[in-house]
Every structure is written in C-alpha cells, then in structure tokens.
Design an enzyme around this catalytic site. Sequence first.
Site, short mmCIF file in Angstrom:
data_model
loop_
_atom_site.label_atom_id
_atom_site.label_comp_id
_atom_site.label_asym_id
_atom_site.label_seq_id
_atom_site.Cartn_x
_atom_site.Cartn_y
_atom_site.Cartn_z
CG HIS A 192 -0.97 -3.39 8.32
ND1 HIS A 192 -1.85 -4.21 7.94
CD2 HIS A 192 -2.07 -2.13 7.41
CE1 HIS A 192 -2.50 -4.19 7.12
NE2 HIS A 192 -2.89 -3.04 6.58
CG ASP A 220 0.51 -7.64 7.48
OD1 ASP A 220 0.44 -6.83 6.69
OD2 ASP A 220 -0.67 -6.86 8.78
CD GLU A 230 -3.40 0.05 1.90
OE1 GLU A 230 -4.15 0.83 1.01
OE2 GLU A 230 -3.42 -0.37 2.80
#
Length: 254
Positions: free
Chosen positions: A246, A216, A34
């Site tokens: 994250h 993840d 991202e």
Amino acid sequence: MEIATWNLNSITVRLPQLLEWLQENKIDVAGLQELKCDTDKFPYDELKAAGYHVAVNGQPTYNGVALVSRSEITDVSYDLPGFEDDEKRVIAGTINGIRVINLYVVNGQDPKSDKYSYKLAWLKALTAYLKTELEAHESVVVLGDFNIAPTDDDVHNPKAWKDRILCTDEERAAFNELLALGLTDGLRIFAEPKGQFTWWDYRSQGFDKNHGIRIDHLLLSPRVSARVMETKVYLNVRANERPSDHAPVSVVLR
DNA sequence: ATGACCGGTTGCACCGGA
C-alpha cells in the site's frame, strides 16, 4: 495539518521507511494498519524519538492498528463497541479537536467464505459506531484500509475484478452507507485523474504497470472536508526498496 | 491462470493478504 493513512504490512519490516516518510514530509497525524505486532512490542522509543505520540491496538501476526501524532492524542478508544471480536482493527483518538478513527477493515477473502459474512457484519457494526461518533464530534476523520474499491474507476481492470472480493455490490453498498452518514471521500474532493490507486499487487510487477486499486480512504465530516487544501498519494514510498503493497495517502487541512 | 509476491510462523511449507 496533514493527516495520513498507511497500511504498513508489518511495522517491523517497515519501521525505517515509516520514520523516513514521517520526517521527510512532516506528517502531523497518521493512522497505521497491519502492524502485525503485539501492543507491547510496538517500537515506542523510535516513534517518541522522532517526535510522535502514539496509541496502539496491536496483535501478533495479523491486524494491529496505531495512531501516531505530533500533537497529544486524547480519549483513545479501541475496537467496535458492542461487536464481539478478537481481531484488533480499530483505534480512535482526538487530536487537535479532530476525532480520528483508524480502521483496518476485514478483507473477506472470497464472497463465498465465512470471512465475507464476517466482513459485512463488521461493516454494519462500523456504520452504527460511526453514526454515534458523528453525533458526538463535529470534526471527524475516518481513515484506513477499507478493503473496498468504491467504484469501477477505482480498479485498473474492472472486468477482471467484477464481483470479486473488494468489489462486490454488497461491499460497495456498505461503503455508500458510510458516505450516507454525511462523510465525504477525501481523495475525491478534487477531480483526480483515472488510475489513482493506493494498493498494487506485489506479483506480476503490479506497481510498475499501475495495475492497482483504490482501497485506502479518508472519509471526512463536513467541518473537516471544508478545510481540505490538497490530497496526496505517496507513490514514491510505494516505489521504495522492500515496500508495503500500500502507498500512504493523506489530506492536507488549512 | 487453481499462477505470481510478501510477511509471519515455531516454520523447514503453510496461511492470509487483496
């Protein structure tokens, strides 16, 4: 050798945190997701100055992935072969004899949406791709934001998440198909306490309450799995000011 | 909880994320 994955949620915003984390922890290899940044707008100079080689598969606004490494990255490849897709979600390269495949898996939004069918088709194409990569390379690390919480233990509130996106039976079956290729879930090599997550909602103080999920992952071929000494979740990075949602996650190899 | 928070856009509210 430490190999990590981190969904940055905008490299533009997170660049100072990225550089600090890389340097402080002497990260050898990181797969980033991202980026929300076009390939030609990637901060090449800053990463180079920090001592990193980079390989970038960027896209404005959405998606975008990169590999950064202290050692040279060779045989770089982009996207899923034979899968018609404008979205930049995959980049792979060979580093110190290890094939590192960095993924930003489709989110899917809602199990009833078209994006969900796209996610399942994407995962099917991924499985075929990884099969050929595992045949071609003995040391393989598949890492990234998989957008799948593999089991109920990977969700803070399984009842609330039941059958929701990231937790459907079909997504979990697709994840198990990846493991069935002969890959090991790196963060589950050692007995980890319950409540070890990698993503927390920005809303409702999700991180402070540890209302998270584990999406993840680092999946390892047997040759790599045998080298793992330690696994890490960088909670201190998620605790930063203006964090990504994250945390970085890694395996340390002997 | 059809909620919240965040980043990016050609924006001045929305979309997508997870």
